[in-house]
Design a protein around this motif. Sequence first.
Motif, short mmCIF file in Angstrom:
data_model
loop_
_atom_site.label_atom_id
_atom_site.label_comp_id
_atom_site.label_asym_id
_atom_site.label_seq_id
_atom_site.Cartn_x
_atom_site.Cartn_y
_atom_site.Cartn_z
N GLU A 14 1.12 -1.38 0.01
CA GLU A 14 0.04 -0.10 -0.09
C GLU A 14 0.89 1.23 0.14
N ASP A 16 0.03 4.49 -0.08
CA ASP A 16 -0.32 5.33 1.29
C ASP A 16 0.36 5.25 2.56
N ILE A 17 0.15 3.76 2.73
CA ILE A 17 0.73 3.21 4.17
C ILE A 17 2.06 3.46 4.10
N VAL A 20 2.95 7.04 4.84
CA VAL A 20 2.52 7.41 6.19
C VAL A 20 3.52 7.18 7.07
N LEU A 23 6.72 9.15 6.66
CA LEU A 23 6.51 10.57 7.05
C LEU A 23 6.87 10.45 8.79
N SER A 24 5.88 9.47 9.13
CA SER A 24 5.91 9.26 10.69
C SER A 24 7.51 8.91 11.19
N MET A 27 9.78 11.88 10.20
CA MET A 27 9.30 13.33 11.15
C MET A 27 9.38 13.22 12.51
N VAL A 28 8.80 12.26 12.94
CA VAL A 28 8.59 11.94 14.54
C VAL A 28 9.89 11.27 15.00
N ALA A 88 -3.23 -6.14 10.29
CA ALA A 88 -4.42 -5.54 10.75
C ALA A 88 -5.19 -6.69 11.50
N LYS A 109 -2.14 -2.48 12.61
CA LYS A 109 -2.79 -1.34 11.90
C LYS A 109 -4.06 -1.23 12.48
N PRO A 110 -4.42 -0.06 12.32
CA PRO A 110 -3.94 1.22 11.94
C PRO A 110 -2.87 1.69 13.16
N PHE A 111 -1.68 2.16 12.76
CA PHE A 111 -0.65 2.42 13.93
C PHE A 111 -0.83 3.79 14.29
N ASP A 112 -0.30 3.93 15.51
CA ASP A 112 -0.28 5.76 15.81
C ASP A 112 0.90 6.18 15.42
N PRO A 113 0.73 7.06 14.49
CA PRO A 113 1.89 7.56 13.58
C PRO A 113 2.74 8.34 14.57
N MET A 114 2.30 8.91 15.76
CA MET A 114 2.97 9.56 16.70
C MET A 114 4.15 8.45 17.46
N HIS B 521 -10.69 -5.87 7.27
CA HIS B 521 -9.28 -5.94 7.01
C HIS B 521 -9.29 -4.82 6.14
N ARG B 524 -9.45 -1.53 7.46
CA ARG B 524 -8.19 -0.90 8.02
C ARG B 524 -6.95 -0.46 7.13
N LEU B 527 -7.73 2.95 6.33
CA LEU B 527 -7.80 3.69 7.90
C LEU B 527 -6.42 3.87 8.47
N THR B 528 -5.66 3.09 7.95
CA THR B 528 -4.24 3.21 8.35
C THR B 528 -3.52 4.42 7.92
N SER B 529 -3.78 4.66 6.60
CA SER B 529 -3.41 5.49 6.02
C SER B 529 -3.94 6.98 6.60
N ARG B 531 -5.54 7.42 9.47
CA ARG B 531 -5.22 7.67 10.91
C ARG B 531 -3.79 8.11 10.94
N GLY B 532 -3.02 7.57 10.15
CA GLY B 532 -1.33 7.85 10.13
C GLY B 532 -1.34 9.35 9.96
N LEU B 536 -0.33 12.44 12.24
CA LEU B 536 0.98 13.02 12.14
C LEU B 536 0.60 14.58 12.07
N TYR B 557 -9.50 13.16 13.14
CA TYR B 557 -8.48 11.88 13.73
C TYR B 557 -9.44 11.37 14.66
#
Lengths: 129, 1004
Positions: A14, A16-17, A20, A23-24, A27-28, A88, A109-114, B521, B524, B527-529, B531-532, B536, B557
């Motif tokens: 993916e 997008d993932i 993210v 970036l996470s 950046m973090v 997931a 997933k979904p993970f906490d980006p921070m 699934h 998710r 959503l992962t993207s 929420r991520g 951020l 968020y």
Amino acid sequence: MNASLQHVLCIDDEEDILQVAKLSLEMVGGLRVSLCHGSKEAVEEAVRLRPDLILLDVMMPERDGPATLEALRAEPASAGIPVVFMTAKVQPAEVAHYLALGAVGVVSKPFDPMGLSDTLKSLWARHVT
Amino acid sequence: MDKGRNLVRVMSVVGILLVSLVIGNALFYRQEVVQDSRELVRHTHQVKHTISEVASRVRDLELGQRGYLLTHDSDFLEPYRIAVGGSDDTAASRSRSLLEDLDILDTLVAANPRQTENLRRLRDLVAAKLRFTDSTVRLIEAKQDEAAIRAIRSGRGKRLMDGIRGAIDDMVREEDSLLVQRRRLEEAELYENGLLLYGTVSFLYLVGLLALWLASRNNAKRRRAEQALEESHQLLSAVVNGTDYAILAGDAQGTLRLFSRGAERMLGYKAEEEVGLPIREAARKVMVPEELATRARKLEEEYGRPPRGLEIFTLPLQSDGPYGQEWTYVRKDGTRLSVAQSVFMLEDGGSVAIVRDITRIKSLERDLLESSARLQAVVDGIDYAIFASDEKGILRLINKGTDRILGYTVSDMVGRPVIELAARFADPLELRARASRLAKHYGRQVTEMEIISLPLPDDGPFGQEWTHKRPEGSPMTLAFSVYTLQDPEGRFSGVVALARDITQIKALEHMKSEFISTVSHELRTPLTSIRGALGLVTGGAVGTLPEKAAELVSIAYRNSERLVRIINDILDIEKIESGKLSMTLAPVDAASFMRQAVETHAAYGEKYGVRFVLEEPVPDLRVVADGDRLMQILANLMSNAAKFSPAGSEVRLSVERLPGKARFSVRDFGTGIPEAFRSRVFEKFAQAENTDTRRFDGTGLGLSITRRLVEAMHGVISFESKEGKGTTFTFDLPLVREASGAPASRAGAGRILVCEDDRDVAALLKIMLERAGFAVDEAYTLNEVRALLSGTNEYVALTLDLMLPDGSGVEFLRELRADPRRVDLPVVVVSARADQGRLELNGDVVGIIDWMVKPIDEGKLVRSLRNAVAGAPGTKPRILHVEDDADLSLILGKSLRDSVEWVGATSVQEAEKLLAAQRFDLMVLDLELPDGSGLQLLEHLHEIGSRPVPVLILSASEAGEDVRHRVEAALVKSRMSEERIVETILSLIRRQSGAGDPIHPEKT
């Protein structure tokens, strides 16, 4: 081996993932992040890039996470790189299963980006010690 | 009987006739004899009369002669003339001559020689007299009177007369004597006759008497018979007229002779109008001609000839119903009624008809038939298999739906045992497995009927689920609902079973869960993207946003997070509903668990300004639960409580002991649950209408999941709430059953068969299980498993890999369950494809106590097996008593034999051997032994056997401090009673069996 986590290879199908996560982590967490789109070139990229840690998606077409892990283990050059699964599926039994396969950790997933970079850093630290 | 009597009668009549004939003959004969005698007497009289005649004539002759002599008157000669027969005088010619008389006399006495002689003499004398007379007469006539007088004077005449008189007298005498003789004879004969007559008369009199007696006797009998007849007639009449049946009778001539009161009541006709009518006419009045014609035709068809006479009523038809012949009668008033009619022919040709009014019965029957037809149409039309049995388990009803569902005809099985039909629905293995589970659940063997009629707690939402193989081989899932029936007295009177094909439903369910799982699934991933990315941004990783934008992003968020929770909850619900939720039930210590929960969720509470408080003291309880899921339950309840509590308040947690269970409570002092919402608290996506923004925190699934989790742990959840005062959620979980007196599970492990083709894994399993105290045998193929299992009953459990070189573990499980001896053997499936196997079996095979994917979780494996074999035979704790005093060992062994397996060793060497070879749960050790000190054994105990055995020192001398800290307890023989020693052993065993952890040596 370096005392701190520097370079992470993220493998996911993916885009997008991947973005993210990149970036996470960048950046973090201030980490260097390489991306690998799908599992096809995973071993090749791991051998080429020699990351400190691989963040590996479980559900991927063609070759899934566990199979990719096996392939990584089969290649001496990548066999020693710690792998963290990202999935997931977060049932406790599944987590235990992935750990038993040899992963150093599982990120749901979904993970906490921070918090993702911290999670990886602490897993890395535990792995190194 | 009657024949004999008749014979006697005939014989007696014949006898009487014969006797009468004989008597008649005899009388006739006697009469002739008497007649003869009479004749003779009469003859004698005649002779005598003739003799006297002769005598008289001679006298007349004499007198005449004298007169003539004196008078010379010739008239005096008349007698003489007569006597000689020479007179022509009429008078003389009228009378016989003397000679004639003599001639008569001659013939009369011809048979008697004496009289003949006498007569000859008389005749001579008479002749002489006549001659003399003649001579004298002639002398007179010749007027020679003188000569005549002389002649007379000579006395010759007188002599002749005397002679004649003498002869006559002789003859008379002779006849008199004859007469006397003959009279006597006659009298004798008359007497005999009299006797005979008397006898005859007597006989006849007797016969008459007999006849009279017989007749009188017959009369008495007849009177009695008449009386009885009268009585029975009265009785019969009462019955005939008292019953509601119409009873009619006709005589041989076909005339109606009886028309009972019942008939009057039933038909409205009076006996007076009917009796005397020809039966045909009477019948025509009440019967329907068409029916008569129809029956006649049917009879002709069945008997091949038309019915004759009353045969139309007497001959049965195959189509006659349970009431016999049914007819329609027409009453006098024209109304109709249905009757059951039976007609009997009597021996004398008469007939009797008994007629019963079945109008009401027929109408009820019709109603019943109609309603049952309606019901049958419903029952048959419905797409359920419906069958019912009576209390004996015999099928009484099977609907057409059953045929449709099974794909072949079974509705003809009515009358067969219900279990036979059940076996058509289900795999026999399934039935047996269910029987075994029922036996386990109810603690007794169940009957065949109960396999179907008794419920099990794990029966699914559709009831019992059975797998039926269609004729073409495809499997079908049937859901059975079974209802037991009770008669009005409350006794079990049978079962009604409804089964429906839920294959489609199951397939849909499967699709649904697959779909939900996939969708979740798939959701998710984006959503992962989302929420991520939002995370951020809100986390400030890309710099500070304008306030408005920051607020909007924060909303996005927060909701992405909520979406994640919803998806997680949906997945949980789906898992629970599809039965894929795996629970690992194990003992959980309530107190430590609650402390952990409070600790874990403290931060969450702080978010709402709420403090979680555990009410102390927490009783020392252990419940059966899945730790992870129990934490999820508490997390849900605690977060709910926190959300609905005012800031600064407390949420109080408590545990309390109830009989057999522990009650967990989570109590808040918040707003309470609105009355209207209480009934829906545990429903999915139920949330009270609340403007409070905190409601967005919830998914609406938490309490639904919580309840399902509690129930999956065999618990019950409920709540109490007062609006404005707060809410208390409580749930009860079963307590771990503490062994009372007899230690259970852990201490005595038993032998386990490990079936695993990968030898490394097998070895690993062996190590794990041996460490847990089990004895282990390994088998690498199914054939080895079969061989080992058939050889012994020793195994208390089996671990099974599903993929084996010589077959499928799934198939083997089915095979195992078909074996009655193995149907209950606990099995832990240890396989990389355990989940797939579970799907394949789909609850098909019972007794699988756990499923374990590889790699193996040792703790889980051991826990599962310990739970499974708890209470299984051969699992008593084993105690090794090292003691040279055999008596003491014997006494202790006896006192403990119900609770433990007691093994004795009398020397250090023997003990060492035993410890190396066998597993023991406790060693009771004497320090003074014949071949050394027990201390030696204690020194290198850790080197012997697979794990150190706990030790209790029981010695005559006191153990030193250094020894005591290495053992569980040290007792001095002389200071302790046997009971105390036994108690100590039991408590040590209990302590070990209780804790799931390895035993840590404790100091005494």
